[in-house]
Design an enzyme around this catalytic site. Structure first.
Site, short mmCIF file in Angstrom:
data_model
loop_
_atom_site.label_atom_id
_atom_site.label_comp_id
_atom_site.label_asym_id
_atom_site.label_seq_id
_atom_site.Cartn_x
_atom_site.Cartn_y
_atom_site.Cartn_z
N SER A 20 30.14 -47.76 42.70
CA SER A 20 31.56 -47.83 43.07
C SER A 20 32.20 -49.19 42.81
O SER A 20 33.41 -49.28 42.67
CB SER A 20 31.73 -47.43 44.53
OG SER A 20 30.90 -48.22 45.37
N LYS A 69 38.70 -48.40 43.78
CA LYS A 69 39.91 -48.42 44.60
C LYS A 69 41.18 -48.41 43.76
O LYS A 69 42.21 -47.90 44.19
CB LYS A 69 39.90 -49.63 45.54
CG LYS A 69 38.93 -49.46 46.70
CD LYS A 69 39.18 -50.50 47.78
CE LYS A 69 38.39 -50.20 49.04
NZ LYS A 69 36.94 -50.42 48.89
N GLU A 78 46.87 -51.44 55.24
CA GLU A 78 46.01 -52.21 56.12
C GLU A 78 44.70 -52.42 55.39
O GLU A 78 44.35 -51.66 54.49
CB GLU A 78 45.74 -51.49 57.44
CG GLU A 78 44.68 -50.41 57.38
CD GLU A 78 45.24 -49.06 56.95
OE1 GLU A 78 46.46 -48.85 57.09
OE2 GLU A 78 44.46 -48.23 56.46
C1 PLP Z 1 35.89 -49.97 49.70
C2 PLP Z 1 34.65 -49.69 48.98
C3 PLP Z 1 33.78 -48.64 49.33
C4 PLP Z 1 34.00 -47.78 50.55
O1 PLP Z 1 35.12 -46.94 50.48
P1 PLP Z 1 35.00 -45.39 50.21
O2 PLP Z 1 36.35 -44.87 50.56
O3 PLP Z 1 33.94 -44.83 51.10
O4 PLP Z 1 34.67 -45.19 48.79
C5 PLP Z 1 32.66 -48.41 48.57
N1 PLP Z 1 32.37 -49.17 47.50
C6 PLP Z 1 33.16 -50.20 47.12
C7 PLP Z 1 32.77 -51.02 45.94
C8 PLP Z 1 34.31 -50.49 47.85
O5 PLP Z 1 35.10 -51.53 47.47
#
Ligand code: PLP
Length: 384
Positions: free
Chosen positions: A369, A89, A111
């Site tokens: 992620s 993010k 948000e």
């Molecule tokens: C917020 C988040 C997501 C989901 O958001 P995407 O926009 O689909 O990437 C996925 N993995 C993590 C670790 C997150 O914090």
């Protein structure tokens, strides 16, 4: 390379700019500002400096030898969990906060549902000296007390959304309302590849650094080859589109994994929400349905329009996995590799575990992620 959207922000029949008349000028201003910034070498080098010196980019890739051997595949992780603040993010919010400054805005509104995008926005605002106001459903504020405290610690104001279901949908409405009233000095930071044009395109470009790095890193590891599978979890779809963007013109299969209780592409139908046309979970009356997932970061009923487009042309696939599969994948990565994943990306791993028996010897690249620190308390309850 992924293609650019049409001038009105469409990816095929998806996307667009479905906003009240009063917000059209703001969207157009943002579109122009992003276009100028993205084509300005100075902006790009400032952003790259923030990536390198603040976020910790490039993130590494890690081959999982233990788990790969156990599953009979090669498994390579793109380590977005190692970024400052613990997920992908930060790539998006640094890009948007830098753009906000360039546009002369003094304040950011955002948000947040589970709080992760709120924390990321508050982080970037603190770094770049911007005021930050985060709208959050009243129910989510209760459920996510730790993230609310983090945001306040970072100097942000957290405002409860008290209308409707008191969750993310309502926070979106209130953030948009704030933006309409304050657009002169305020920038609206969206947390995924969602919303009216130019957001889905702009956020994809900020996240494309993941795919660009990963393609080069994989080719170095795999003697010039690309992985058979590129796998990521899909909430709104920003980490997935980020890694897909590096592989869309290769022969790699692109897999976006959704939670079974929020399978917008898998079980949704096209509709309009949050300023865009995309696949959406709706009931028989066309009302947006609430999504359910073990991972608060994935329970959004819609998905970014570019994913709907990639699904419609058959370039990417969107299977879903159950909470049980996710829980077992979460523990598996911890035990075999010493890496605790975020529950979101445990969805991607769950699909890999499920499909590995049919693809023995294949190489899977997975976008890790985020890190799982934020999820250990919840998992402690579930597993005990
Ligand atoms: C917020 C988040 C997501 C989901 O958001 P995407 O926009 O689909 O990437 C996925 N993995 C993590 C670790 C997150 O914090």
């Amino acid at each position: 390379m992924l293609r650019e959207p049409s001038t009105d922000g469409r990816f095929g029949e998806f996307g667009g700019r479905f906003v009240p008349e009063t917000l059209v000028p703001a969207c157009l201003e943002l579109e122009r500002a992003f276009h100028d910034a993205w084509n300005d070498a100075l902006f790009r080098s400032e952003l790259n400096d923030l990536f390198a010196q603040y976020a910790g980019r490039p993130s590494i890739i890690t081959e999982c030898h233990n788990l790969g051997a156990q599953l009979g595949i090669r498994l390579v992780l793109k380590r977005e969990d190692l970024n400052h603040t613990g997920s992908h993010k930060i790539n998006n919010v640094l890009g948007q906060a830098l753009l906000a400054k360039r546009m002369g805005k003094k304040r950011i509104v955002a948000e947040t549902g589970a709080g992760q995008h709120g924390v990321a926005s508050a982080t970037a605002a603190a770094l770049l000296g911007l005021e930050c106001k985060v709208y959050m459903g009243e129910k989510d504020i209760e459920r996510q007390a730790l993230n609310v405290f983090r945001m306040r610690l970072l100097g942000a104001e957290v405002v409860p959304a008290v209308s409707g279901s008191k969750t993310l949908k309502d926070a979106v409405n209130e953030a948009m309302r704030d933006w309409v009233a304050t657009v002169e000095d305020t920038y609206y930071a969206i947390g995924s590849v969602m919303g009216p044009h130019p957001y889905p395109y702009m956020v994809r470009m900020f996240q494309s650094v993941i795919g660009e790095e990963a393609r080069e890193q994989c080719r170095a590891l795999l003697d010039g080859a690309d992985p058979e599978f590129v796998v990521a979890c899909v909430g709104g779809g920003s980490n997935a589109i980020g890694i897909f963007s590096g592989f869309v013109d290769t022969t790699s299969r692109l897999i976006g994994v959704e939670p079974a209780g929020g399978a917008a592409v898998g079980h949704g139908v096209p509709g309009v929400v949050h300023g865009m046309r995309s696949y959406l979970m709706q009931d028989e009356h066309g009302q947006v349905q609430e999504a359910h997932s073990i991972s608060a970061g994935l329970d959004y009923p819609g998905v970014g329009p570019e994913h709907s487009y990639l699904a419609s042309i058959g370039r990417a696939e969107y299977p879903s996995v159950t909470d049980e599969e996710v829980i077992s994948a979460f523990s598996l990565l911890a035990r075999t590799e010493g890496i605790i994943p975020a529950l979101e990306c445990a969805h991607a791993l769950a699909w890999i575990v499920r499909t590995a028996p049919d693809h023995q010897g294949s190489t899977y690249l997975m976008n890790l992620s985020g890190r799982g620190d934020k999820d250990v308390a919840q998992m402690m309850e579930i597993l005990s």
